[in-house]
Design a protein around this motif. Structure first.
Motif, PDB file in Angstrom:
ATOM      1  N   MET A  14       1.113   1.305  -9.468  1.00 19.98           N
ATOM      2  CA  MET A  14       2.452   0.975  -8.985  1.00 19.98           C
ATOM      3  C   MET A  14       2.367   0.398  -7.571  1.00 19.98           C
ATOM      4  O   MET A  14       1.868   1.049  -6.644  1.00 19.98           O
ATOM      5  N   ALA A  15       2.852  -0.818  -7.409  1.00 16.43           N
ATOM      6  CA  ALA A  15       2.843  -1.460  -6.098  1.00 16.43           C
ATOM      7  C   ALA A  15       3.896  -0.839  -5.190  1.00 16.43           C
ATOM      8  O   ALA A  15       4.956  -0.400  -5.646  1.00 16.43           O
ATOM      9  N   GLY A  16       3.567  -0.796  -3.892  1.00 19.32           N
ATOM     10  CA  GLY A  16       4.561  -0.401  -2.907  1.00 19.32           C
ATOM     11  C   GLY A  16       4.820   1.079  -2.800  1.00 19.32           C
ATOM     12  O   GLY A  16       5.929   1.474  -2.425  1.00 19.32           O
ATOM     13  N   THR A  17       3.836   1.938  -3.099  1.00 16.16           N
ATOM     14  CA  THR A  17       4.044   3.381  -3.002  1.00 16.16           C
ATOM     15  C   THR A  17       3.168   4.044  -1.944  1.00 16.16           C
ATOM     16  O   THR A  17       3.617   4.949  -1.247  1.00 16.16           O
ATOM     17  N   ILE A  18       1.898   3.625  -1.817  1.00 18.02           N
ATOM     18  CA  ILE A  18       1.001   4.150  -0.787  1.00 18.02           C
ATOM     19  C   ILE A  18       0.353   2.974  -0.065  1.00 18.02           C
ATOM     20  O   ILE A  18      -0.191   2.073  -0.713  1.00 18.02           O
ATOM     21  N   ALA A  19       0.389   3.015   1.257  1.00 15.63           N
ATOM     22  CA  ALA A  19      -0.228   1.968   2.067  1.00 15.63           C
ATOM     23  C   ALA A  19      -1.334   2.541   2.932  1.00 15.63           C
ATOM     24  O   ALA A  19      -1.340   3.725   3.286  1.00 15.63           O
ATOM     25  N   ALA A  20      -2.276   1.680   3.272  1.00 13.35           N
ATOM     26  CA  ALA A  20      -3.196   1.896   4.385  1.00 13.35           C
ATOM     27  C   ALA A  20      -3.016   0.701   5.308  1.00 13.35           C
ATOM     28  O   ALA A  20      -2.472  -0.336   4.899  1.00 13.35           O
ATOM     29  N   PHE A  21      -3.455   0.840   6.550  1.00 15.54           N
ATOM     30  CA  PHE A  21      -3.214  -0.214   7.534  1.00 15.54           C
ATOM     31  C   PHE A  21      -4.521  -0.594   8.223  1.00 15.54           C
ATOM     32  O   PHE A  21      -5.197   0.263   8.801  1.00 15.54           O
ATOM     33  N   LEU A  22      -4.865  -1.858   8.130  1.00 20.53           N
ATOM     34  CA  LEU A  22      -6.037  -2.395   8.808  1.00 20.53           C
ATOM     35  C   LEU A  22      -5.578  -3.039  10.106  1.00 20.53           C
ATOM     36  O   LEU A  22      -4.721  -3.926  10.094  1.00 20.53           O
ATOM     37  N   VAL A  23      -6.140  -2.597  11.215  1.00 14.55           N
ATOM     38  CA  VAL A  23      -5.710  -3.066  12.526  1.00 14.55           C
ATOM     39  C   VAL A  23      -6.833  -3.865  13.182  1.00 14.55           C
ATOM     40  O   VAL A  23      -7.943  -3.355  13.351  1.00 14.55           O
TER      41      VAL A  23
END
Length: 303
Positions: A14-23
């Motif tokens: 399912m898209a759009g439920t858990i994110a990670a963030f690359l900075v």
């Protein structure tokens, strides 16, 4: 300014439920905020490559707290990639030895444990970095500042990018999926505490951030309105579940009644399609919220 890439981990497809963030931190350095569970590791690696980077170049991993949807893959990054993992003092023990954490999760998820969450490897002690409240993490030209924010969990940090008005909020700013106004309170057991929650929200409100990055899900810029609604929502769900318990509902009736209550409120906020409600349930199931809030209420009643 640091550049942030939101990586969709496509949990359970399912898209759009858990994110990670690359900075992008400057000076050739990268930081990863949140790892997601082990079950979405391949999606995370694909996301990093699609952003134009080699996962092997990620040597710094920051996790807001140790729940599996936020930190389940942290040990992989430490063991397989040599990354340092930065976390709250109360979180480091669970990351170095996740046995107790995994045992508790298995009691809840049973045979679905592997399918949902995948493998969680321990973080070697030499790769683990304890970050205190107010601690500064200098990576390249970017400085992250950790802020202790209990309420969802006692081992919870948010991470501010110093001087940029940006904050990665984990679960303390709630669950608000892209394009939606409805905020679902993250209240999974066993550490939900509405008093600590409100104090953490007030702390963040005073910092007047320009942009928040929610693990569930993504960037939002209407920060003041969002945080005030989150503060009201924490009080609302606490009151709602408390009323069910005072009416004598058993655990299953509390779960069903809480789901109905939240579904009705979400509809008033514009979540009218069943598909959108299903995404919210994937990101933050109402059963977990009902159980967490009820546990707090029961402990308070018992003194």
């Amino acid at each position: 300014m640091s550049k942030v890439h939101t990586l969709d981990l496509k949990f359970r497809g399912m898209a759009g439920t858990i994110a990670a963030f690359l900075v992008e931190c400057g000076a050739g350095e990268l930081a990863l905020v949140e790892t997601g569970p082990g079950s979405t590791l391949e999606n995370l690696l694909v996301g990093i490559r699609e952003a134009g980077f080699d996962p092997g170049d990620v040597k710094h991993v920051l996790v807001t707290h140790v729940h599996l949807d936020h930190a389940g893959a942290a040990g992989w990054w430490a063991q397989k990639q040599g990354a340092k993992v930065y976390a709250h003092p109360r979180a480091v023990g669970h990351l170095m030895d996740p046995t107790k954490l995994l045992g508790s999760a298995k009691m809840v998820y049973g045979e679905r444990m592997e399918e949902l969450w995948g493998e969680m490897l321990p973080v070697p002690e030499e790769q683990m970095v304890t970050v205190e409240d107010g601690g500064r993490i200098e990576i390249g030209e970017t400085v992250f500042v950790a802020h202790d924010t209990p309420g969802h969990a006692r081992h919870h940090h948010v991470f501010e990018i110093e001087g940029e008005g940006v904050c990665f909020t984990g679960d303390v700013a709630g669950v608000r999926l892209q394009g939606q106004n409805y905020i679902s309170v993250a209240a999974a057991p066993p550490q939900f505490d509405p008093v600590a929650y409100e104090a953490s929200i007030l702390k963040l409100q005073a910092m007047k951030f320009k942009r928040l990055y929610l693990t569930h899900f993504g960037a939002l810029d209407d920060v003041a309105a969002h945080m005030e609604m989150e503060r009201l929502r924490v009080a609302q769900v606490h009151q709602t579940v408390g009323s069910f318990l005072r009416a004598g509902y058993d655990a299953e009736k509390v779960r069903r009644s809480y789901e109905q209550s939240e579904r009705m409120f979400a509809g008033l906020q514009g979540v009218v399609r069943d598909a959108d409600w299903d995404l919210y349930q994937c990101a933050n199931h109402t059963d977990m919220g009902a159980d967490g809030i009820a546990l707090y209420c029961e402990k308070r009643a018992a003194g």
